[in-house]
Design an enzyme around this catalytic site. Structure first.
Site, PDB file in Angstrom:
ATOM      1  CB  THR A  28      -0.896   0.004   1.272  1.00  0.00           C
ATOM      2  OG1 THR A  28      -1.732  -1.141   1.205  1.00  0.00           O
ATOM      3  CG2 THR A  28      -1.740   1.244   1.379  1.00  0.00           C
ATOM      4  CG  ASP A  71      -1.339  -7.022  -2.122  1.00  0.00           C
ATOM      5  OD1 ASP A  71      -2.244  -6.180  -2.066  1.00  0.00           O
ATOM      6  OD2 ASP A  71      -1.146  -7.877  -1.221  1.00  0.00           O
ATOM      7  CB  SER A  73      -1.487 -11.262  -0.624  1.00  0.00           C
ATOM      8  OG  SER A  73      -2.055 -10.500   0.400  1.00  0.00           O
ATOM      9  CB  THR A 103       1.073  -4.060   6.577  1.00  0.00           C
ATOM     10  OG1 THR A 103      -0.210  -4.074   5.960  1.00  0.00           O
ATOM     11  CG2 THR A 103       1.617  -2.651   6.621  1.00  0.00           C
ATOM     12  CD  GLN A 290      -5.175 -22.127  17.962  1.00  0.00           C
ATOM     13  OE1 GLN A 290      -6.148 -21.478  18.322  1.00  0.00           O
ATOM     14  NE2 GLN A 290      -5.283 -23.369  17.516  1.00  0.00           N
ATOM     15  CB  CYS A 291      -1.515 -17.339  23.094  1.00  0.00           C
ATOM     16  SG  CYS A 291      -2.847 -18.161  23.917  1.00  0.00           S
TER      17      CYS A 291
END
Ligand code: ASP
Length: 352
Positions: A28, A71, A73, A103, A290-291
């Site tokens: 971006t 991008d 991704s 990001t 996962q935390c």
């Protein structure tokens, strides 16, 4: 990968105090509107006009731009290789590097680069923006200016931050400890398990005790990755066929089990047996929580004791982003047993 290269002296007519290379990969940050209202990548030759404050940094800036900005991704190990090679090849002529990156996957790329460059002793600062530089309220300007300042900052002739970092929204984080946690507001990154390395306010306050010290060896470049990795994210009600499908993916050599809390997983015999069978087939199983904060402690609860007993390796307090990139690089550099030995040991400050 193809690049364009431009040099900009922001200090003239005064003499430049430092040399910083900007590597522009896309995201971006660099988007701007052309006269017809179409979004196109920013033209870096106009940066002095866009950012007049740059003059006060007295920098000689070299901008290396991907000819086809992406991008994030669409970032792949090929892009990590390209970024690593640019840094390695220009290392001696620069005081520091700023990598402009989308990001979305910045934490993966920053982690990968931290593992690719053993003995790094200069700043490599990743940054980007939530709003394009062309927008009036964009965070791009502050993120870039402060990243350039950090990339060129020295104390007694030595770089203050000789490591791979992410600078975003007034905070400097260790790159392989960071996570994207926010997609709408400007505070996009956090490092739940490691202190902030610097805060930018009226001045930049460096947390010197938390910043790494260079090893003293000469810089190396490791640029091969093996993508034979997968992730098994646990959830209540996960089915045996789902677990089996991930563990039996063709060609996979290592699987990260994204567990609950302090590294906990179901104790159902079908689940434990599936993991056991995978380990006996030679698969590396790595336990990552996962935390976003805290750590895996296999054996603290009944629900993680068995994992340790059957040979699942603890990922400690590593992030998923650091774990996956570290596995990919280790698998390319070492065999399974070498990877198994190294995965649980910190390579670039990514785990305690
Ligand atoms: N989708 C964008 C990217 O990661 C988002 C951003 O740059 O913030 O490339």
């Amino acid at each position: 990968m193809n690049y364009t290269r431009i040099s900009i002296n922001t200090a003239t007519p005064a003499e430049a105090r430092s040399r910083v290379m900007i590597i522009y990969t896309g995201g971006t940050f660099g988007m701007t509107y052309d006269e017809t209202g179409v979004l196109i990548p920013f033209d870096f030759s106009l940066i002095k006009e866009q950012l007049p404050a740059l003059r006060n940094l007295f920098l000689e800036i070299t901008v290396v731009s991907f000819t086809q900005p992406v991008d994030s991704s669409n970032i792949s190990p090929e892009h990590w290789k390209a970024i690593g090679e640019i840094i390695f090849e220009n290392y001696n002529s620069q005081d520091g590097f700023v990598v402009l990156h989308g990001t979305d996957t910045m934490a993966f790329t920053a982690s990968a680069i931290s593992f690719m460059l053993p003995n790094l002793a200069k700043p490599v600062i990743f940054t980007g923006a939530q709003l394009p530089i062309s927008q009036p309220r964009s965070d791009a300007r502050e993120n870039l200016i402060t990243s350039l300042e950090i990339a060129s900052a020295k104390l007694n002739g030595k770089p203050i931050v000789p490591e791979v970092c992410i600078y975003f929204d007034y905070q400097l984080l260790r790159g392989n400890r960071a996570k994207k946690v926010e997609s709408m507001h400007f505070d996009a990154f956090e490092s739940g398990n490691y202190p902030v390395l610097a805060k930018a306010g009226v001045k930049i306050d460096y947390n010197v005790a938390a910043i790494s010290t260079p090893s003293g060896g000469s810089l190396k470049l490791l640029s091969r990755f093996d993508s034979a990795v997968s992730i098994l994210k646990l959830f209540p009600g996960i089915s045996p066929s789902m677990v089996e499908a991930v563990l039996n993916t063709k060609g996979v050599k290592a699987v990260i089990i994204e567990t609950f809390g302090a590294g906990n997983a179901p104790t159902a015999s079908w689940f434990v047996e599936s993991l056991k069978a995978a380990i006996s087939r030679g698969l590396i199983l790595l336990n990552v929580s996962q935390c976003p904060g805290g750590m895996v402690e296999q054996g603290r609860y009944e629900t993680s004791k068995t994992l340790a007993e059957i040979g699942v390796i603890s990922g400690g307090d590593i992030t998923l982003e650091a774990a996956i990139t570290k596995l990919m690089l280790l698998l390319a550099e070492f065999d399974i047993s070498g990877t198994r030995t190294k995965i649980g040991v910190s390579q670039a400050g990514e785990m305690a």
